[in-house]
Design an enzyme around this catalytic site. Structure first.
Site, PDB file in Angstrom:
ATOM      1  CG  HIS A 203      -0.281   0.256   2.521  1.00 15.26           C
ATOM      2  ND1 HIS A 203       0.318  -0.748   3.227  1.00 15.26           N
ATOM      3  CD2 HIS A 203      -0.096   1.377   3.248  1.00 15.26           C
ATOM      4  CE1 HIS A 203       0.838  -0.266   4.337  1.00 15.26           C
ATOM      5  NE2 HIS A 203       0.608   1.029   4.382  1.00 15.26           N
TER       6      HIS A 203
HETATM    7  C1  UD1 Z   1      -2.136   5.772   5.862  1.00 14.03           C
HETATM    8  C2  UD1 Z   1      -0.807   6.327   6.352  1.00 14.03           C
HETATM    9  C3  UD1 Z   1       0.272   5.283   6.165  1.00 14.03           C
HETATM   10  C4  UD1 Z   1      -0.106   3.962   6.799  1.00 14.03           C
HETATM   11  C5  UD1 Z   1      -1.470   3.529   6.318  1.00 14.03           C
HETATM   12  C6  UD1 Z   1      -1.877   2.319   7.128  1.00 14.03           C
HETATM   13  C7  UD1 Z   1      -0.544   8.767   6.073  1.00 14.03           C
HETATM   14  C8  UD1 Z   1       0.154   9.817   5.311  1.00 14.03           C
HETATM   15  N1  UD1 Z   1      -0.400   7.509   5.608  1.00 14.03           N
HETATM   16  O1  UD1 Z   1      -1.988   5.550   4.478  1.00 14.03           O
HETATM   17  O2  UD1 Z   1       1.466   5.713   6.779  1.00 14.03           O
HETATM   18  O3  UD1 Z   1       0.851   2.998   6.447  1.00 14.03           O
HETATM   19  O4  UD1 Z   1      -2.432   4.579   6.534  1.00 14.03           O
HETATM   20  O5  UD1 Z   1      -2.896   1.596   6.560  1.00 14.03           O
HETATM   21  O6  UD1 Z   1      -1.180   9.044   7.057  1.00 14.03           O
HETATM   22  N2  UD1 Z   1      -9.397   4.581   2.013  1.00 14.03           N
HETATM   23  C9  UD1 Z   1     -10.582   3.886   2.019  1.00 14.03           C
HETATM   24  N3  UD1 Z   1     -11.128   3.541   3.231  1.00 14.03           N
HETATM   25  C10 UD1 Z   1     -10.563   3.860   4.410  1.00 14.03           C
HETATM   26  C11 UD1 Z   1      -9.367   4.587   4.389  1.00 14.03           C
HETATM   27  C12 UD1 Z   1      -8.794   4.932   3.184  1.00 14.03           C
HETATM   28  O7  UD1 Z   1     -11.139   3.574   0.980  1.00 14.03           O
HETATM   29  O8  UD1 Z   1     -11.119   3.508   5.462  1.00 14.03           O
HETATM   30  C13 UD1 Z   1      -8.780   4.923   0.697  1.00 14.03           C
HETATM   31  C14 UD1 Z   1      -9.165   6.292   0.182  1.00 14.03           C
HETATM   32  O9  UD1 Z   1      -9.286   6.186  -1.205  1.00 14.03           O
HETATM   33  C15 UD1 Z   1      -7.949   7.140   0.512  1.00 14.03           C
HETATM   34  C16 UD1 Z   1      -6.811   6.137   0.415  1.00 14.03           C
HETATM   35  O10 UD1 Z   1      -7.359   4.906   0.847  1.00 14.03           O
HETATM   36  O11 UD1 Z   1      -7.791   8.209  -0.376  1.00 14.03           O
HETATM   37  C17 UD1 Z   1      -5.632   6.518   1.280  1.00 14.03           C
HETATM   38  O12 UD1 Z   1      -6.021   6.698   2.642  1.00 14.03           O
HETATM   39  P1  UD1 Z   1      -5.134   7.622   3.633  1.00 14.03           P
HETATM   40  O13 UD1 Z   1      -5.609   7.495   5.021  1.00 14.03           O
HETATM   41  O14 UD1 Z   1      -5.020   8.980   3.073  1.00 14.03           O
HETATM   42  O15 UD1 Z   1      -3.705   7.008   3.528  1.00 14.03           O
HETATM   43  P2  UD1 Z   1      -3.248   5.487   3.531  1.00 14.03           P
HETATM   44  O16 UD1 Z   1      -2.714   5.163   2.190  1.00 14.03           O
HETATM   45  O17 UD1 Z   1      -4.316   4.639   4.109  1.00 14.03           O
HETATM   46  N1  UDP Z   2      -3.219  -5.640   9.133  1.00 16.44           N
HETATM   47  C1  UDP Z   2      -4.473  -6.220   9.283  1.00 16.44           C
HETATM   48  N2  UDP Z   2      -5.159  -6.622   8.172  1.00 16.44           N
HETATM   49  C2  UDP Z   2      -4.646  -6.494   6.917  1.00 16.44           C
HETATM   50  C3  UDP Z   2      -3.378  -5.896   6.773  1.00 16.44           C
HETATM   51  C4  UDP Z   2      -2.690  -5.464   7.902  1.00 16.44           C
HETATM   52  O1  UDP Z   2      -4.951  -6.403  10.397  1.00 16.44           O
HETATM   53  O2  UDP Z   2      -5.340  -6.883   5.960  1.00 16.44           O
HETATM   54  C5  UDP Z   2      -2.527  -5.165  10.342  1.00 16.44           C
HETATM   55  C6  UDP Z   2      -1.111  -5.622  10.509  1.00 16.44           C
HETATM   56  O3  UDP Z   2      -1.038  -6.870  11.143  1.00 16.44           O
HETATM   57  C7  UDP Z   2      -0.515  -4.534  11.371  1.00 16.44           C
HETATM   58  C8  UDP Z   2      -1.238  -3.304  10.895  1.00 16.44           C
HETATM   59  O4  UDP Z   2      -2.409  -3.757  10.250  1.00 16.44           O
HETATM   60  O5  UDP Z   2      -0.832  -4.768  12.728  1.00 16.44           O
HETATM   61  C9  UDP Z   2      -0.332  -2.555   9.944  1.00 16.44           C
HETATM   62  O6  UDP Z   2      -1.038  -1.641   9.202  1.00 16.44           O
HETATM   63  P1  UDP Z   2      -0.567  -1.152   7.773  1.00 16.44           P
HETATM   64  O7  UDP Z   2       0.262  -2.165   7.092  1.00 16.44           O
HETATM   65  O8  UDP Z   2      -1.797  -0.696   7.109  1.00 16.44           O
HETATM   66  O9  UDP Z   2       0.281   0.144   8.136  1.00 16.44           O
HETATM   67  P2  UDP Z   2       1.825   0.449   8.382  1.00 16.44           P
HETATM   68  O10 UDP Z   2       2.308  -0.433   9.464  1.00 16.44           O
HETATM   69  O11 UDP Z   2       2.519   0.247   7.067  1.00 16.44           O
HETATM   70  O12 UDP Z   2       1.830   1.896   8.740  1.00 16.44           O
END
Ligand code: UD1
Ligand code: UDP
Length: 366
Positions: A203
């Site tokens: 992601h």
């Molecule tokens: C965010 C964090 C990232 C983290 C990740 C964990 C920032 C800058 N990034 O990235 O560090 O690793 O979360 O998962 O804060 N979306 C949905 N449903 C949701 C949430 C998001 O559809 O519940 C989609 C939307 O299209 C959105 C995109 O995901 O635009 C990105 O979501 P966003 O929270 O901006 O950043 P992440 O890529 O999730």
């Molecule tokens: N995780 C989860 N379901 C998934 C993918 C990840 O429960 O389908 C959990 C994972 O075990 C970890 C956390 O989500 O505890 C990490 O989140 P993510 O990878 O989204 O974010 P990052 O650590 O890169 O910020």
């Protein structure tokens, strides 16, 4: 005195749960503010249920948007809610936009803050998280580090060592707490997976936002799936781009919705190989002794490479690295987990917070 935890995204929930539980045990009055950065049930609600987190006192519902728009909504929403609740301390976690916004709001309102997972550095300012980490640590009053390398990064940036506490990793506390519930068999059965399989999560913007990068990565994952079946619980961020690049269910590849915490870690526990660009998953595979290939040029979690099962790979080297990891199995270089990854980080953090609340500790920089 009230302690407010500001949480917004999936990894925040996992890191906060042990801290909230430990503070509860010490009788501290506390509340969770959910910013709503993540809002899908499978990105949020399922974690509250699996981790036993209490209902938030507020949900700001900021949702998605560009960095500027999302951060702006976070800033205005958080200012209001922090003023309304008047906390003695605000605790923030990790490196997401909700973390950055909370620290900025509190710094301006002169409300003391604590940052859990301070001092991690990838030294890659192209990562939005790295920007968030640097700013958050510069403005935090109390800094909780998960690994020793973080201490030297903070000291190099001029952070007063008296404000920094090496406490271990609360993400690993959550994993310890869930261990009894981590059973791959029922999840495998539900998804129709064989006994030997791999798990992939992707992601990071650098991997999924650019179509050419996404294509290169997907081609590499498809090659790995020729060696063993791969299940990909897909983060909403990469869903469309990765599908357009060919990451679709078929052959040895299974694409599913994001999984709940217990289901996901159950699958990881039983996996022969994990391919990821997640921060937390690098740590969890190290703890579970599952070989992990991280498709990134750098990591802010080097202990997962020196003490754990993690290897950094480029997409072109992924298939060969997967072959080697599958042949080598789960051997770790040092045979030891990183220091203080013992499931007791939450209680350590809670003790520091309680003595700070009682005014027993060095007061935070004013
Ligand atoms: C965010 C964090 C990232 C983290 C990740 C964990 C920032 C800058 N990034 O990235 O560090 O690793 O979360 O998962 O804060 N979306 C949905 N449903 C949701 C949430 C998001 O559809 O519940 C989609 C939307 O299209 C959105 C995109 O995901 O635009 C990105 O979501 P966003 O929270 O901006 O950043 P992440 O890529 O999730
Ligand atoms: N995780 C989860 N379901 C998934 C993918 C990840 O429960 O389908 C959990 C994972 O075990 C970890 C956390 O989500 O505890 C990490 O989140 P993510 O990878 O989204 O974010 P990052 O650590 O890169 O910020």
């Amino acid at each position: 005195p009230l302690v407010l935890h500001v949480l917004g995204a999936r990894p925040n929930f996992v890191k906060a749960a042990p801290v909230v539980r430990a503070l509860d045990g010490l009788g501290v009055r506390q509340g969770i503010v959910h910013t709503g950065q993540h809002y899908d049930a499978l990105m949020s609600d399922v974690f509250f249920a699996d981790l036993g987190l209490p209902e938030p006192v507020a949900n700001l519902g900021v949702g998605s948007g560009s960095h500027a728009r999302q951060t702006a909504a976070l800033l205005t929403g958080l200012e209001e809610v922090v003023l309304e609740h008047g906390p003695a301390l605000v605790v923030v976690y990790g490196d997401v936009n909700s973390t950055l916004a909370a620290i900025l709001v509190c710094a301006k309102l002169q409300i003391p803050t604590a940052h859990v997972e301070a001092g991690l550095r990838s030294f890659d300012r192209g990562m939005p998280e790295e920007v968030n980490r640097v700013v958050t640590d510069a403005l935090s009053d109390i800094l909780f580090a998960t690994s020793p390398d973080a201490l030297s990064h903070l000291s190099n940036e001029g952070v007063d060592p008296a404000r920094v506490h090496l406490v271990g990793n609360p993400m690993i506390d959550s994993l310890f707490s869930a261990l009894d519930r981590l059973d791959p068999a029922p999840v495998r059965a539900r998804l129709g997976l064989p006994e030997r399989y791999g798990v992939a999560t992707l992601h990071r913007p650098a991997n999924v936002d650019d179509p050419a990068a996404a294509k290169e990565l997907v081609d590499a994952v498809l090659q790995v799936s020729e060696r063993l079946p791969i299940v990909v619980p897909i983060h909403p961020r990469g869903r469309e781009r990765l599908a357009a690049a060919g990451l679709v269910t078929g052959g040895n590849l299974l694409i599913v919705d994001p999984l709940g915490y217990v289901d996901f870690l159950s699958l990881v526990r039983g996996a022969s190989l994990v391919v990821t660009d997640s921060g937390g998953v690098q740590e969890e595979t190290t703890m579970l002794g599952v070989p992990c290939l991280t498709v990134r040029p750098n990591t802010e979690r080097p202990v997962t490479v020196t003490h754990g099962t993690n290897r950094l790979v480029t997409p072109d080297l992924l298939p060969a690295a997967a072959d080697k990891a599958l042949a080598d199995g789960a051997a770790t270089p040092s045979g030891e987990l990183p220091p203080l990854w013992d499931g007791k980080a939450g209680p350590r953090i809670a003790r520091v917070i309680v003595s700070w609340l009682k005014g027993e500790n060095l007061s935070p920089a004013s």
